[in-house]
Write a protein that holds these residues in place. Structure first.
Motif, short mmCIF file in Angstrom:
data_model
loop_
_atom_site.label_atom_id
_atom_site.label_comp_id
_atom_site.label_asym_id
_atom_site.label_seq_id
_atom_site.Cartn_x
_atom_site.Cartn_y
_atom_site.Cartn_z
N ARG A 37 -33.53 -64.90 -56.47
CA ARG A 37 -33.62 -64.68 -55.03
C ARG A 37 -35.03 -64.26 -54.67
NH1 ARG A 37 -30.47 -60.29 -51.34
NH2 ARG A 37 -32.02 -58.96 -52.30
N TYR A 38 -35.61 -64.93 -53.68
CA TYR A 38 -36.97 -64.64 -53.23
C TYR A 38 -36.95 -64.32 -51.74
CZ TYR A 38 -38.91 -66.62 -57.52
OH TYR A 38 -39.24 -66.87 -58.83
N TRP A 39 -37.84 -63.42 -51.31
CA TRP A 39 -38.02 -63.12 -49.89
C TRP A 39 -38.99 -64.14 -49.32
CZ3 TRP A 39 -36.05 -60.91 -45.87
CH2 TRP A 39 -36.84 -60.64 -44.75
N PRO A 41 -41.17 -64.70 -46.28
CA PRO A 41 -41.68 -63.98 -45.10
C PRO A 41 -41.76 -64.83 -43.84
CG PRO A 41 -43.15 -63.72 -46.98
CD PRO A 41 -42.13 -64.72 -47.35
N SER A 42 -42.06 -66.13 -43.97
CA SER A 42 -42.22 -66.97 -42.79
C SER A 42 -40.91 -67.13 -42.02
CB SER A 42 -42.74 -68.35 -43.19
OG SER A 42 -41.80 -69.00 -44.01
N GLU A 43 -39.78 -67.09 -42.72
CA GLU A 43 -38.49 -67.22 -42.06
C GLU A 43 -37.76 -65.89 -41.93
OE1 GLU A 43 -36.05 -70.32 -43.65
OE2 GLU A 43 -37.76 -71.69 -43.85
N GLY A 44 -38.31 -64.85 -42.54
CA GLY A 44 -37.70 -63.52 -42.46
C GLY A 44 -36.34 -63.44 -43.13
N ARG A 45 -36.17 -64.15 -44.23
CA ARG A 45 -34.88 -64.15 -44.93
C ARG A 45 -35.10 -64.36 -46.42
NH1 ARG A 45 -32.31 -69.44 -45.92
NH2 ARG A 45 -33.85 -71.04 -45.48
N TYR A 46 -34.03 -64.11 -47.18
CA TYR A 46 -34.05 -64.38 -48.61
C TYR A 46 -33.58 -65.81 -48.85
CZ TYR A 46 -34.63 -59.46 -49.83
OH TYR A 46 -35.12 -58.20 -49.99
N VAL A 47 -34.12 -66.43 -49.88
CA VAL A 47 -33.62 -67.73 -50.33
C VAL A 47 -33.23 -67.59 -51.79
CG1 VAL A 47 -34.88 -69.17 -48.71
CG2 VAL A 47 -35.96 -68.56 -50.85
N ILE A 59 -43.79 -70.61 -59.42
CA ILE A 59 -43.75 -69.80 -58.20
C ILE A 59 -44.67 -68.60 -58.32
CG2 ILE A 59 -42.27 -68.32 -56.79
CD1 ILE A 59 -40.09 -70.38 -57.07
N ASP A 60 -44.74 -67.99 -59.50
CA ASP A 60 -45.66 -66.87 -59.71
C ASP A 60 -47.10 -67.31 -59.48
OD1 ASP A 60 -43.54 -65.23 -60.29
OD2 ASP A 60 -43.80 -65.34 -62.47
N THR A 61 -47.41 -68.56 -59.79
CA THR A 61 -48.78 -69.07 -59.66
C THR A 61 -49.10 -69.51 -58.24
OG1 THR A 61 -48.67 -69.85 -61.95
CG2 THR A 61 -50.41 -70.77 -60.56
N ILE A 62 -48.25 -70.37 -57.64
CA ILE A 62 -48.58 -70.97 -56.34
C ILE A 62 -48.02 -70.20 -55.16
CG2 ILE A 62 -48.75 -73.26 -57.35
CD1 ILE A 62 -46.08 -73.94 -56.02
N GLY A 63 -47.05 -69.34 -55.38
CA GLY A 63 -46.44 -68.57 -54.30
C GLY A 63 -45.16 -69.22 -53.80
N ILE A 64 -44.32 -68.40 -53.18
CA ILE A 64 -43.01 -68.87 -52.74
C ILE A 64 -43.13 -69.82 -51.55
CG2 ILE A 64 -42.59 -66.81 -51.33
CD1 ILE A 64 -39.93 -68.86 -53.22
#
Length: 78
Positions: A37-39, A41-47, A59-64
């Motif tokens: 599960r990741y937060w 921020p652009s949508e203000g929700r968890y995915v 994902i750790d490298t390029i970002g969520i």
């Protein structure tokens, strides 16, 4: 849960298990799949994503945000 990474597209591979007597039976090589599960921020929700271990490192490298953009560009719904 299917053994399929949403980011890298990694799927199971198939081959043969070969016994000591050299008898072959079908087997399946599953990728290391985790639900994470990741937060977002652009949508203000968890995915919640189904990712391989390599996908988590990506994902750790390029970002969520970039990772979700890649998944959505492929037409997959999150």
């Amino acid at each position: 849960m299917s053994a399929h990474c949403q980011l890298t597209g990694r799927k199971p591979g198939f081959g043969n298990a070969i016994s000591h007597s050299h008898r072959r039976t079908s087997r399946r090589f599953d990728p290391n799949i985790q639900r994470k599960r990741y937060w977002l921020p652009s949508e203000g929700r968890y995915v919640r994503l189904t990712l391989s271990a390599a996908g988590i490192r990506t994902i750790d490298t390029i970002g969520i945000e970039a990772a979700v953009a890649r998944i959505c560009a492929r037409g997959e719904r999150i």
